[in-house]
Design a protein around this motif. Structure first.
Motif, PDB file in Angstrom:
ATOM      1  N   PHE A  58       0.829  -1.207   0.000  1.00 38.88           N
ATOM      2  CA  PHE A  58       0.000   0.000   0.000  1.00 38.88           C
ATOM      3  C   PHE A  58       0.863   1.256   0.000  1.00 38.88           C
ATOM      4  O   PHE A  58       0.390   2.348   0.326  1.00 38.88           O
ATOM      5  CB  PHE A  58      -0.932  -0.016   1.218  1.00 38.88           C
ATOM      6  CG  PHE A  58      -1.701  -1.297   1.373  1.00 38.88           C
ATOM      7  CD1 PHE A  58      -2.815  -1.539   0.591  1.00 38.88           C
ATOM      8  CD2 PHE A  58      -1.296  -2.284   2.277  1.00 38.88           C
ATOM      9  CE1 PHE A  58      -3.527  -2.729   0.719  1.00 38.88           C
ATOM     10  CE2 PHE A  58      -1.993  -3.474   2.402  1.00 38.88           C
ATOM     11  CZ  PHE A  58      -3.109  -3.697   1.615  1.00 38.88           C
ATOM     12  N   GLY A  59       2.126   1.087  -0.386  1.00 38.00           N
ATOM     13  CA  GLY A  59       3.027   2.237  -0.420  1.00 38.00           C
ATOM     14  C   GLY A  59       2.601   3.305  -1.412  1.00 38.00           C
ATOM     15  O   GLY A  59       2.895   4.486  -1.228  1.00 38.00           O
ATOM     16  N   PHE A  60       1.892   2.883  -2.478  1.00 35.77           N
ATOM     17  CA  PHE A  60       1.457   3.856  -3.484  1.00 35.77           C
ATOM     18  C   PHE A  60       0.515   4.904  -2.887  1.00 35.77           C
ATOM     19  O   PHE A  60       0.393   6.019  -3.422  1.00 35.77           O
ATOM     20  CB  PHE A  60       0.779   3.138  -4.653  1.00 35.77           C
ATOM     21  CG  PHE A  60      -0.521   2.459  -4.301  1.00 35.77           C
ATOM     22  CD1 PHE A  60      -1.719   3.140  -4.419  1.00 35.77           C
ATOM     23  CD2 PHE A  60      -0.530   1.150  -3.839  1.00 35.77           C
ATOM     24  CE1 PHE A  60      -2.918   2.523  -4.089  1.00 35.77           C
ATOM     25  CE2 PHE A  60      -1.728   0.520  -3.506  1.00 35.77           C
ATOM     26  CZ  PHE A  60      -2.921   1.202  -3.635  1.00 35.77           C
ATOM     27  N   VAL A  61      -0.165   4.535  -1.773  1.00 36.30           N
ATOM     28  CA  VAL A  61      -1.062   5.499  -1.125  1.00 36.30           C
ATOM     29  C   VAL A  61      -0.269   6.718  -0.657  1.00 36.30           C
ATOM     30  O   VAL A  61      -0.717   7.861  -0.784  1.00 36.30           O
ATOM     31  CB  VAL A  61      -1.796   4.849   0.062  1.00 36.30           C
ATOM     32  CG1 VAL A  61      -2.669   5.874   0.791  1.00 36.30           C
ATOM     33  CG2 VAL A  61      -2.647   3.682  -0.412  1.00 36.30           C
ATOM     34  N   TRP A 118       5.781   5.960   3.877  1.00 38.50           N
ATOM     35  CA  TRP A 118       5.411   7.376   3.915  1.00 38.50           C
ATOM     36  C   TRP A 118       6.640   8.254   4.142  1.00 38.50           C
ATOM     37  O   TRP A 118       6.826   9.279   3.468  1.00 38.50           O
ATOM     38  CB  TRP A 118       4.377   7.616   5.019  1.00 38.50           C
ATOM     39  CG  TRP A 118       3.036   7.024   4.739  1.00 38.50           C
ATOM     40  CD1 TRP A 118       2.722   5.689   4.723  1.00 38.50           C
ATOM     41  CD2 TRP A 118       1.820   7.712   4.416  1.00 38.50           C
ATOM     42  NE1 TRP A 118       1.392   5.514   4.416  1.00 38.50           N
ATOM     43  CE2 TRP A 118       0.811   6.737   4.231  1.00 38.50           C
ATOM     44  CE3 TRP A 118       1.482   9.050   4.283  1.00 38.50           C
ATOM     45  CZ2 TRP A 118      -0.500   7.065   3.905  1.00 38.50           C
ATOM     46  CZ3 TRP A 118       0.173   9.386   3.970  1.00 38.50           C
ATOM     47  CH2 TRP A 118      -0.799   8.409   3.789  1.00 38.50           C
ATOM     48  N   ILE A 119       7.476   7.849   5.067  1.00 38.16           N
ATOM     49  CA  ILE A 119       8.678   8.636   5.344  1.00 38.16           C
ATOM     50  C   ILE A 119       9.651   8.545   4.176  1.00 38.16           C
ATOM     51  O   ILE A 119      10.267   9.551   3.775  1.00 38.16           O
ATOM     52  CB  ILE A 119       9.335   8.167   6.655  1.00 38.16           C
ATOM     53  CG1 ILE A 119       8.377   8.398   7.831  1.00 38.16           C
ATOM     54  CG2 ILE A 119      10.656   8.895   6.900  1.00 38.16           C
ATOM     55  CD1 ILE A 119       8.885   7.902   9.175  1.00 38.16           C
ATOM     56  N   ASN A 120       9.802   7.340   3.599  1.00 34.62           N
ATOM     57  CA  ASN A 120      10.661   7.184   2.426  1.00 34.62           C
ATOM     58  C   ASN A 120      10.224   8.077   1.280  1.00 34.62           C
ATOM     59  O   ASN A 120      11.050   8.704   0.609  1.00 34.62           O
ATOM     60  CB  ASN A 120      10.659   5.728   1.951  1.00 34.62           C
ATOM     61  CG  ASN A 120      11.679   4.869   2.667  1.00 34.62           C
ATOM     62  OD1 ASN A 120      12.617   5.387   3.261  1.00 34.62           O
ATOM     63  ND2 ASN A 120      11.505   3.570   2.612  1.00 34.62           N
ATOM     64  N   THR A 121       8.923   8.126   1.030  1.00 34.81           N
ATOM     65  CA  THR A 121       8.389   8.917  -0.071  1.00 34.81           C
ATOM     66  C   THR A 121       8.751  10.385   0.098  1.00 34.81           C
ATOM     67  O   THR A 121       9.183  11.054  -0.851  1.00 34.81           O
ATOM     68  CB  THR A 121       6.861   8.749  -0.163  1.00 34.81           C
ATOM     69  OG1 THR A 121       6.557   7.377  -0.452  1.00 34.81           O
ATOM     70  CG2 THR A 121       6.275   9.632  -1.247  1.00 34.81           C
ATOM     71  N   ASN A 415       5.541   5.738  -9.052  1.00 33.32           N
ATOM     72  CA  ASN A 415       6.229   4.715  -9.855  1.00 33.32           C
ATOM     73  C   ASN A 415       7.150   3.827  -9.015  1.00 33.32           C
ATOM     74  O   ASN A 415       7.139   2.597  -9.150  1.00 33.32           O
ATOM     75  CB  ASN A 415       7.045   5.383 -10.960  1.00 33.32           C
ATOM     76  CG  ASN A 415       6.175   5.997 -12.044  1.00 33.32           C
ATOM     77  OD1 ASN A 415       4.964   5.779 -12.071  1.00 33.32           O
ATOM     78  ND2 ASN A 415       6.769   6.762 -12.932  1.00 33.32           N
ATOM     79  N   HIS A 416       7.943   4.441  -8.138  1.00 29.52           N
ATOM     80  CA  HIS A 416       8.903   3.630  -7.390  1.00 29.52           C
ATOM     81  C   HIS A 416       8.207   2.804  -6.309  1.00 29.52           C
ATOM     82  O   HIS A 416       8.671   1.709  -5.975  1.00 29.52           O
ATOM     83  CB  HIS A 416       9.991   4.501  -6.766  1.00 29.52           C
ATOM     84  CG  HIS A 416      11.172   3.704  -6.292  1.00 29.52           C
ATOM     85  ND1 HIS A 416      11.977   2.997  -7.144  1.00 29.52           N
ATOM     86  CD2 HIS A 416      11.669   3.470  -5.047  1.00 29.52           C
ATOM     87  CE1 HIS A 416      12.921   2.375  -6.471  1.00 29.52           C
ATOM     88  NE2 HIS A 416      12.752   2.637  -5.192  1.00 29.52           N
ATOM     89  N   ASN A 417       7.100   3.310  -5.785  1.00 29.78           N
ATOM     90  CA  ASN A 417       6.346   2.499  -4.830  1.00 29.78           C
ATOM     91  C   ASN A 417       5.751   1.265  -5.496  1.00 29.78           C
ATOM     92  O   ASN A 417       5.543   0.234  -4.845  1.00 29.78           O
ATOM     93  CB  ASN A 417       5.237   3.336  -4.174  1.00 29.78           C
ATOM     94  CG  ASN A 417       5.742   4.118  -2.969  1.00 29.78           C
ATOM     95  OD1 ASN A 417       6.369   3.558  -2.081  1.00 29.78           O
ATOM     96  ND2 ASN A 417       5.478   5.415  -2.940  1.00 29.78           N
ATOM     97  N   LEU A 418       5.483   1.340  -6.810  1.00 25.95           N
ATOM     98  CA  LEU A 418       5.031   0.160  -7.543  1.00 25.95           C
ATOM     99  C   LEU A 418       6.180  -0.828  -7.734  1.00 25.95           C
ATOM    100  O   LEU A 418       5.980  -2.046  -7.706  1.00 25.95           O
ATOM    101  CB  LEU A 418       4.454   0.567  -8.905  1.00 25.95           C
ATOM    102  CG  LEU A 418       3.120   1.320  -8.859  1.00 25.95           C
ATOM    103  CD1 LEU A 418       2.714   1.774 -10.262  1.00 25.95           C
ATOM    104  CD2 LEU A 418       2.021   0.429  -8.273  1.00 25.95           C
TER     105      LEU A 418
END
Length: 506
Positions: A58-61, A118-121, A415-418
């Motif tokens: 769920f990182g794309f969120v 979330w923090i990575n993003t 894109n990178h979360n995918l």
């Protein structure tokens, strides 16, 4: 405060965030006690490692949120998810909440794993947009500090309790819950995108940050070595790391107080001129995406599964230095994440001619690391851990640049979360395989397996899977040769960054 100083201060902020954001990396340090205190089987424990990675599904969120919300709010939301995920587990461990269901623990671990995204993003967005001409440097430096998270948390815990203390697990969980939130609140005022028109004139600052980062990594490695760590107290190592974490502030302060006697020219990013901006839907149709996905799956993801199981692997070999192994893996992971940006910055277009080409070499080295584990010695365990951790860190760092260069920077947060969404899939498949083969080696009536045979088949299969990743990286390398050749020519043909005196500019 000048925009240039704020630019550097944002880098300091994401360095601090990444240094405490690797909460999942310290799981091996307390997994055995956690398993005992909650009466779990080995399979259930392996599934918890998968649950932490499953949060990345769920990182794309977080990517969509970062495109719509202020970055400080994204930080607070992400760290609050970690507060709930780890905090409730902490309450279970200290018996403030009773009779926890395994599936409640599982879902809390998923929530905690998602908080890391979330923090990575936020860190990736700030690094890429605030340092457009040096994005690979900013991303490489900041992500390298995430490799130190396990060492930082371990040093904090060991400075408070002995290695056999029953309070280690609850202390790790408490730190995992409150430290990311505290640091997020601290840095949220300056971790944001700053408008800096001039992207040139950063060479001195970049050089100083590199030197500080390298010194930090050297200190971390030396204080993780068994012969040295036994002579130094954990508190000494902790104080040393904290001092090194404060040093990047000096660069931001220097940028703020120095007199503006030079006017840099604008620098055009050669990569930005060559790359294509691609949205998520279009990216999913590209063969290069699936090759990139597969390389990460059989490379960085497989390495992360090994590191998640490091505590159990060490226990099966009767190794008493689990914490030292975790610190060693963190230190080499640190240098692995830093090395690509270091080479790319100081030797542009020479040593890092093709990032997929480097992935081929790194995956080959990882294969050797897995096969080396077939030897039943402590030296092979330590050497393989260093190799796999270093290569995993390097692939993780390079993958960020590959995603940006092949698919563009505008949609990077999604894109990178995918791309990293393969981590939970790999964690489940590779972790379940390891758990199944481990149980086959457990003697009848025994609760655990002891000996090199426990994981021998696992290491052989993982090494073979790594070979598959190497072949995929070779295909990606062949398909992207023309792109990286164009990029290299643009770097070589672009004029050097000149710094002109103000009197000449005016």
């Amino acid at each position: 405060m000048s925009s240039r100083a704020l630019q550097w201060l944002s880098l300091v902020g994401i360095i601090w965030l990444q240094s405490i954001n690797g909460t999942s990396f310290n799981f091996p340090s307390y997994s055995s006690q956690f398993k005992h205190q909650l009466s779990m089987s080995q399979l259930q424990l392996n599934n918890l490692a998968f649950a932490s990675d499953a949060g990345k599904l769920f990182g794309f969120v977080s990517g969509f949120a970062a495109n719509s919300l202020p970055l400080w709010l994204v930080l607070v939301i992400g760290s609050s998810l970690g507060l709930v995920g780890y905090g409730v587990q902490y309450l279970f461990i200290i018996n403030k909440l009773h009779d926890p269901s395994y599936w409640v623990i599982f879902l809390l671990t998923v929530l905690a794993g998602n908080s890391i995204c979330w923090i990575n993003t936020v860190c990736y967005i700030v690094a890429i947009r605030n340092f457009k001409a040096h994005r690979h440097v900013a991303v490489g430096i900041s992500t390298s500090y995430q490799g130190l998270s396990a060492k930082i948390y371990t040093d904090i815990v060991e400075s408070m309790f002995s290695k056999r203390s029953s309070k280690r697990t609850e202390t790790f969980l408490l730190l995992n819950s409150v430290l990311p939130l505290g640091v997020s609140v601290l840095v949220s005022p300056f971790v944001r995108v700053h408008v800096v028109e001039e992207q040139g004139g950063l060479e001195i600052g970049v050089f100083l940050i590199f030197m500080i980062t390298i010194a930090t990594g050297v200190f971390a490695v030396f204080t993780s070595l068994g012969s040295i760590s036994t002579k130094l107290s954990p508190l000494t190592g902790l104080v040393g790391i904290l001092v090194f974490l404060l040093l990047p502030l000096a660069v931001a302060v220097a940028e703020n107080v120095k007199r503006k006697t030079e006017q840099p020219e604008k620098q055009r990013d050669a990569v930005e001129a060559a790359m294509e901006e691609i949205g998520a839907k279009e990216m999913l149709k590209r063969m290069n995406f699936w090759l990139h996905f597969g390389v990460y799956f059989f490379g960085a993801t497989l390495g992360l599964v090994f590191l998640n199981n490091l505590g159990q692997i060490a226990e099966s070999r009767r190794s008493s230095g689990v914490s030292s192994l975790v610190s060693l893996s963190a230190s080499f992971g640190f240098f692995g994440r830093l090395a690509p940006s270091l080479l790319d910055h100081f030797f542009p277009g020479k040593l890092m001619k093709s990032k997929p080409g480097w992935m081929v070499a790194l995956l080959g080295a990882m294969c050797g690391g897995f096969f080396l584990l077939l030897w039943p010695t402590d030296m092979s365990l330590c050497t393989s851990t260093a190799i796999i951790a270093g290569c995993t860190g390097a692939i993780t760092s390079i993958a960020v640049s590959v995603t940006t260069e092949l698919f563009g920077a505008d949609n990077f947060s999604i894109n990178h979360n995918l791309v990293v969404a393969n981590i939970p899939l790999g964690s489940f498949l590779f972790g379940s395989l390891a758990g199944f083969l481990y149980r086959m080696q457990v003697p009848a009536g025994a609760g655990k397996c002891i000996g090199v045979e426990c994981y021998r088949a696992v290491f052989f299969i993982w090494g073979c899977l790594c070979l598959v990743g190497t072949l995929l990286a070779l295909v990606l390398f062949a398909r992207t040769r023309s792109f990286y050749s164009t990029k290299r020519r643009m770097v070589e043909d672009s004029p050097p960054l000149h710094v002109l005196p103000l009197s000449i500019v005016s």
